[in-house]
Design an enzyme around this catalytic site. Structure first.
Site, mmCIF file in Angstrom:
data_model
loop_
_atom_site.group_PDB
_atom_site.id
_atom_site.type_symbol
_atom_site.label_atom_id
_atom_site.label_comp_id
_atom_site.label_asym_id
_atom_site.label_seq_id
_atom_site.Cartn_x
_atom_site.Cartn_y
_atom_site.Cartn_z
ATOM 1 N N LYS A 116 -8.372 21.463 -10.696
ATOM 2 C CA LYS A 116 -8.366 20.429 -11.743
ATOM 3 C C LYS A 116 -7.297 19.386 -11.468
ATOM 4 O O LYS A 116 -7.508 18.214 -11.747
ATOM 5 C CB LYS A 116 -8.176 21.055 -13.126
ATOM 6 N N LYS A 198 -20.026 25.577 -7.341
ATOM 7 C CA LYS A 198 -20.591 26.130 -8.575
ATOM 8 C C LYS A 198 -21.079 24.999 -9.485
ATOM 9 O O LYS A 198 -20.554 23.879 -9.430
ATOM 10 C CB LYS A 198 -19.592 27.045 -9.283
ATOM 11 N N LYS A 201 -19.802 21.164 -15.325
ATOM 12 C CA LYS A 201 -20.098 19.998 -16.157
ATOM 13 C C LYS A 201 -19.390 18.743 -15.672
ATOM 14 O O LYS A 201 -19.725 17.646 -16.094
ATOM 15 C CB LYS A 201 -19.865 20.269 -17.651
HETATM 16 P P1 AMP Z 1 -16.187 26.474 -19.741
HETATM 17 O O1 AMP Z 1 -17.320 25.596 -20.042
HETATM 18 O O2 AMP Z 1 -15.398 26.096 -18.554
HETATM 19 O O3 AMP Z 1 -15.357 26.737 -20.977
HETATM 20 O O4 AMP Z 1 -16.839 27.858 -19.340
HETATM 21 C C1 AMP Z 1 -17.445 28.691 -20.279
HETATM 22 C C2 AMP Z 1 -17.891 29.993 -19.629
HETATM 23 O O5 AMP Z 1 -18.942 29.727 -18.683
HETATM 24 C C3 AMP Z 1 -16.790 30.720 -18.845
HETATM 25 O O6 AMP Z 1 -16.906 32.110 -19.075
HETATM 26 C C4 AMP Z 1 -17.098 30.380 -17.419
HETATM 27 O O7 AMP Z 1 -16.631 31.356 -16.519
HETATM 28 C C5 AMP Z 1 -18.613 30.329 -17.433
HETATM 29 N N1 AMP Z 1 -19.145 29.455 -16.344
HETATM 30 C C6 AMP Z 1 -18.842 28.148 -16.137
HETATM 31 N N2 AMP Z 1 -19.518 27.664 -15.069
HETATM 32 C C7 AMP Z 1 -20.275 28.703 -14.595
HETATM 33 C C8 AMP Z 1 -21.202 28.835 -13.506
HETATM 34 N N3 AMP Z 1 -21.496 27.813 -12.704
HETATM 35 N N4 AMP Z 1 -21.789 30.045 -13.319
HETATM 36 C C9 AMP Z 1 -21.511 31.091 -14.145
HETATM 37 N N5 AMP Z 1 -20.642 31.035 -15.183
HETATM 38 C C10 AMP Z 1 -20.036 29.853 -15.424
#
Ligand code: AMP
Ligand code: TRP
Length: 331
Positions: A116, A198, A201
């Protein structure tokens, strides 16, 4: 009745949820909730989301939007405590105390911080650096046993365990429990545009969003990067793009990706992509409809968060009182 072990997880309100968030985390939240073995706490990590550049006038809307996502996917405030991090002041308070025992060196190792800070060079704030300490506070406040997350969060969970141990050693007793991470079969869904990265967003064009309309889903899957071969096979090393699509198909149908590859062994990539498109569109049809209904009543969503936050604060405040005593701030 014996009390159930505690499960905690959170998500940041910082954009639309994609199928990686769903298959890595949210789908699991709902299944674990319905399974009934855990007392579940699911929260909106609004304080965490402030570490990335954002527009203040949009934050409230993002919080409401993520609450609607949770409920539309099947999280039920009657079964789980659904709350907003900033409505439970103990999270920030404990984070400060944990900051005082967390070694800088541990935080410097965090890959998410490195990623980040490279991505937002103009805004490498201290919050981005101590982000995992707030996350440790989120988890440790509730006597948490398990934390369902995607694999990018495992390093933060390891740090949470380290901090819990350090606190217990420094201040005596067993104030904090060491939690375990819980992964799904798809803990890392890859980008549609670049299957070596990966799905994230920060790259919207690489994502299938949960509330994408069927035409958008069709266009994105049609453009998803595969390879120049023509034979459908599950081989994440040699066919990362296709294998990612097979994994998505498998997760939504409760099959193994190898079995999906077999089912489509005579088909072309285009035929498989068409089937995947209709699967994704129909799988999320109910979600899209639920979400529209929920978004029409934002006040109801706010009430859910307020009432869940009161419940969470009751538990968190008891732990905070114990912590303040242990560290010598209270008699
Ligand atoms: P965040 O949107 O960063 O708060 O992520 C929310 C949840 O989604 C967390 O548990 C992340 O580890 C999971 N996550 C985010 N991106 C991925 C991805 N590409 N594949 C699987 N899990 C994900
Ligand atoms: N850091 C997590 C993410 O970006 C969100 C989060 C904050 C979290 N606090 C948490 C997840 C506590 C699990 C438990 O995905």
């Amino acid at each position: 009745m014996a009390t159930k072990p505690i499960l905690v997880s959170g998500m940041q309100p910082s954009g639309r949820l994609h199928i990686g968030n769903y298959l890595g985390a949210l789908k699991n939240f709902v299944e674990l909730q319905d399974f009934g073995d855990y007392q579940c706490y699911f929260f909106i990590a609004d304080l965490h989301s402030m570490t990335e550049p954002y527009e203040p006038s949009e934050k409230r809307r993002q919080i409401i939007n993520l609450t609607a996502d949770f409920l539309a996917a099947g999280i039920d405030p009657k079964k789980s405590v659904v709350f907003l991090q900033s409505l439970v002041p103990a999270h920030s308070e404990l984070a400060w105390i944990l900051n005082t025992i967390t070694p800088m060196g541990e935080l410097e190792r965090m890959t998410q911080f490195k990623d980040k800070s490279a991505r937002q060079e103009a805004n490498v704030n201290a919050g981005l650096f101590t982000y995992p300490v707030l996350m440790a506070a989120d988890i440790l406040l509730y006597g948490t046993r398990v934390v369902p997350v995607g694999d990018d969060q495992l390093q933060h969970l390891e740090l949470t365990r380290t901090v819990a141990r350090k606190f217990n050693t420094r201040f005596g007793g067993t104030t904090f429990m060491e939690p375990k991470g819980l992964l799904t079969k798809t803990p890392r869904v890859m980008s549609l545009k670049d299957p070596s990265k990966k799905m994230s967003k920060s790259q919207p064009e690489s994502c299938l969003f949960l509330d994408d309309e069927p035409e958008e889903i069709a266009a994105k899957i049609a453009r998803a990067v595969t390879d120049s071969d023509t034979k459908i096979a599950y081989d994440p090393e040699k066919k990362p793009g296709l294998s990612n699509l097979l994994e998505i198909y498998a997760a939504l149908t409760h099959l193994e990706p190898e079995a999906v590859a077999k089912e489509f062994s005579g088909a072309t990539y285009a035929e498989f992509k068409k089937k995947l498109t209709s699967l994704v569109s129909s799988y999320f049809a109910e979600f899209r409809a639920n979400k529209k209904k929920l978004m029409a009543k934002p006040n109801t969503l706010i009430k859910v968060l307020e009432s869940g936050s009161k419940k969470a604060a009751k538990v968190a405040d008891v732990k905070m009182a114990e912590v303040k005593k242990k560290v010598g701030l209270r008699a």
